[in-house]
Scaffold this motif. Structure first.
Motif, short mmCIF file in Angstrom:
data_model
loop_
_atom_site.label_atom_id
_atom_site.label_comp_id
_atom_site.label_asym_id
_atom_site.label_seq_id
_atom_site.Cartn_x
_atom_site.Cartn_y
_atom_site.Cartn_z
N GLY A 21 0.81 -1.21 0.00
CA GLY A 21 0.00 0.00 0.00
C GLY A 21 0.84 1.26 0.00
O GLY A 21 2.02 1.25 0.34
N HIS A 22 0.20 2.35 -0.36
CA HIS A 22 0.89 3.63 -0.46
C HIS A 22 1.48 4.08 0.87
O HIS A 22 2.55 4.70 0.89
CB HIS A 22 -0.09 4.71 -0.98
N TYR A 23 0.83 3.78 1.97
CA TYR A 23 1.27 4.26 3.28
C TYR A 23 2.30 3.34 3.94
O TYR A 23 2.46 3.37 5.15
CB TYR A 23 0.06 4.47 4.19
N GLY A 24 2.98 2.53 3.15
CA GLY A 24 4.09 1.72 3.66
C GLY A 24 3.69 0.46 4.39
O GLY A 24 4.43 -0.05 5.21
N LEU B 187 -10.74 -2.72 2.83
CA LEU B 187 -9.76 -2.14 3.75
C LEU B 187 -9.64 -0.65 3.48
O LEU B 187 -9.40 -0.24 2.34
CB LEU B 187 -8.40 -2.82 3.55
N LEU B 188 -9.83 0.16 4.51
CA LEU B 188 -9.56 1.59 4.44
C LEU B 188 -8.30 1.86 5.24
O LEU B 188 -8.14 1.30 6.34
CB LEU B 188 -10.70 2.42 5.04
N VAL B 189 -7.43 2.71 4.72
CA VAL B 189 -6.22 3.10 5.44
C VAL B 189 -6.26 4.62 5.54
O VAL B 189 -6.24 5.32 4.52
CB VAL B 189 -4.95 2.60 4.71
N MET B 190 -6.37 5.10 6.77
CA MET B 190 -6.60 6.52 7.04
C MET B 190 -5.48 7.10 7.88
O MET B 190 -5.23 6.61 8.99
CB MET B 190 -7.92 6.68 7.80
N PRO B 191 -4.79 8.14 7.37
CA PRO B 191 -3.74 8.76 8.19
C PRO B 191 -4.32 9.30 9.50
O PRO B 191 -5.40 9.90 9.52
CB PRO B 191 -3.23 9.91 7.32
N LYS B 192 -3.60 9.11 10.58
CA LYS B 192 -4.07 9.59 11.88
C LYS B 192 -4.23 11.11 11.89
O LYS B 192 -5.18 11.63 12.47
CB LYS B 192 -3.10 9.15 12.99
N TRP B 193 -3.33 11.82 11.21
CA TRP B 193 -3.44 13.29 11.19
C TRP B 193 -4.74 13.71 10.50
O TRP B 193 -5.35 14.71 10.87
CB TRP B 193 -2.24 13.94 10.52
N SER C 48 4.11 5.35 6.80
CA SER C 48 4.07 6.70 6.27
C SER C 48 2.65 7.23 6.43
O SER C 48 1.69 6.47 6.49
CB SER C 48 4.45 6.69 4.78
N ASP C 49 2.52 8.55 6.51
CA ASP C 49 1.19 9.16 6.52
C ASP C 49 1.10 10.28 5.48
O ASP C 49 0.27 11.16 5.57
CB ASP C 49 0.84 9.67 7.92
N THR C 50 1.97 10.20 4.47
CA THR C 50 1.98 11.20 3.40
C THR C 50 1.14 10.68 2.24
O THR C 50 1.49 9.69 1.62
CB THR C 50 3.43 11.45 2.94
N PRO C 51 0.03 11.38 1.95
CA PRO C 51 -0.84 10.94 0.84
C PRO C 51 -0.17 11.21 -0.51
O PRO C 51 0.81 11.96 -0.59
CB PRO C 51 -2.10 11.78 1.02
N PRO C 52 -0.71 10.63 -1.57
CA PRO C 52 -0.14 10.85 -2.89
C PRO C 52 -0.32 12.31 -3.31
O PRO C 52 -1.23 13.00 -2.83
CB PRO C 52 -0.94 9.91 -3.80
N LEU C 53 0.55 12.78 -4.19
CA LEU C 53 0.45 14.15 -4.70
C LEU C 53 -0.92 14.38 -5.33
O LEU C 53 -1.45 13.51 -6.02
CB LEU C 53 1.55 14.41 -5.73
N GLY C 54 -1.50 15.54 -5.08
CA GLY C 54 -2.76 15.90 -5.69
C GLY C 54 -3.98 15.37 -5.00
O GLY C 54 -5.09 15.54 -5.49
#
Length: 186
Positions: free
Chosen positions: A32-35, A81-87, A177-183
């Protein structure tokens, strides 16, 4: 749902990330994108997309979910599956930890007339909350929330699905990671 190609791993690649057991047990892998990495049974096919900074990965039973009928697909073993940054959860809702966020999810389910129950547990190294809906308004009647290092994971599924244990046990945080994709915010 759009598929994100080039992220799914099979055979030897999955074995390298999951250990030798992955190849022996006929598992594939999804990075996944968030590592995070999820090993999953070969009977499933992942389809991933972003809705804002939230990554959605649907693990769909091959050959069953092509008809667009969500209930039939869920009963056949679909796990979302949802993956949601804590921030992001803190910014959108003000919840800085999993416990108050779960209390709000439970209250929201009650307000929707879904008669939920919730239990706190641990799944491997993750703190977890399991919510069971008695009268769901979606195809799923159970949700399992896990607190990762930088993100929350939410597995939604039909009680008794044969794939949920393999997916949850196959979840690993490789490079959190909690950095979403650009855009994502456009």
């Amino acid at each position: 749902m759009n598929k994100i190609t080039g992220i799914c791993l099979a055979g030897i690649a999955a074995a390298l990330l999951c250990g030798a057991a992955a190849a022996k047990e006929h598992l594939n892998g999804f990075m996944g994108h968030y590592g995070y990495f999820v090993s999953y049974p070969v009977a499933l096919e992942p389809a991933a997309d972003f809705k804002g900074p939230v990554e959605t990965v649907d693990f769909l039973p091959k050959g069953v979910c092509d008809n667009g009928k969500q209930a039939a697909c869920a009963n056949a073993g679909w796990v979302s599956l949802l993956v949601m940054p804590k921030w992001y959860i803190a910014k959108e809702n003000g919840y800085r930890s999993l416990a108050p966020y779960m209390a709000a999810v439970l209250a929201d389910s009650k307000n929707n007339g879904e008669a939920p129950t919730m239990t706190q547990t641990h799944v491997g190294k993750f703190t977890a909350y399991k919510i069971v809906l008695k009268s769901p308004k979606t195809p799923f009647n159970e949700m399992l929330y896990l607190s990762g290092e930088k993100v929350y994971y939410r597995f939604a599924y039909v009680r008794g699905t044969k794939y949920i244990n393999a997916l949850v046990k196959g979840l690993q945080e490789v490079q959190p990671s909690d950095t979403p994709p650009l855009g994502w915010d456009k």
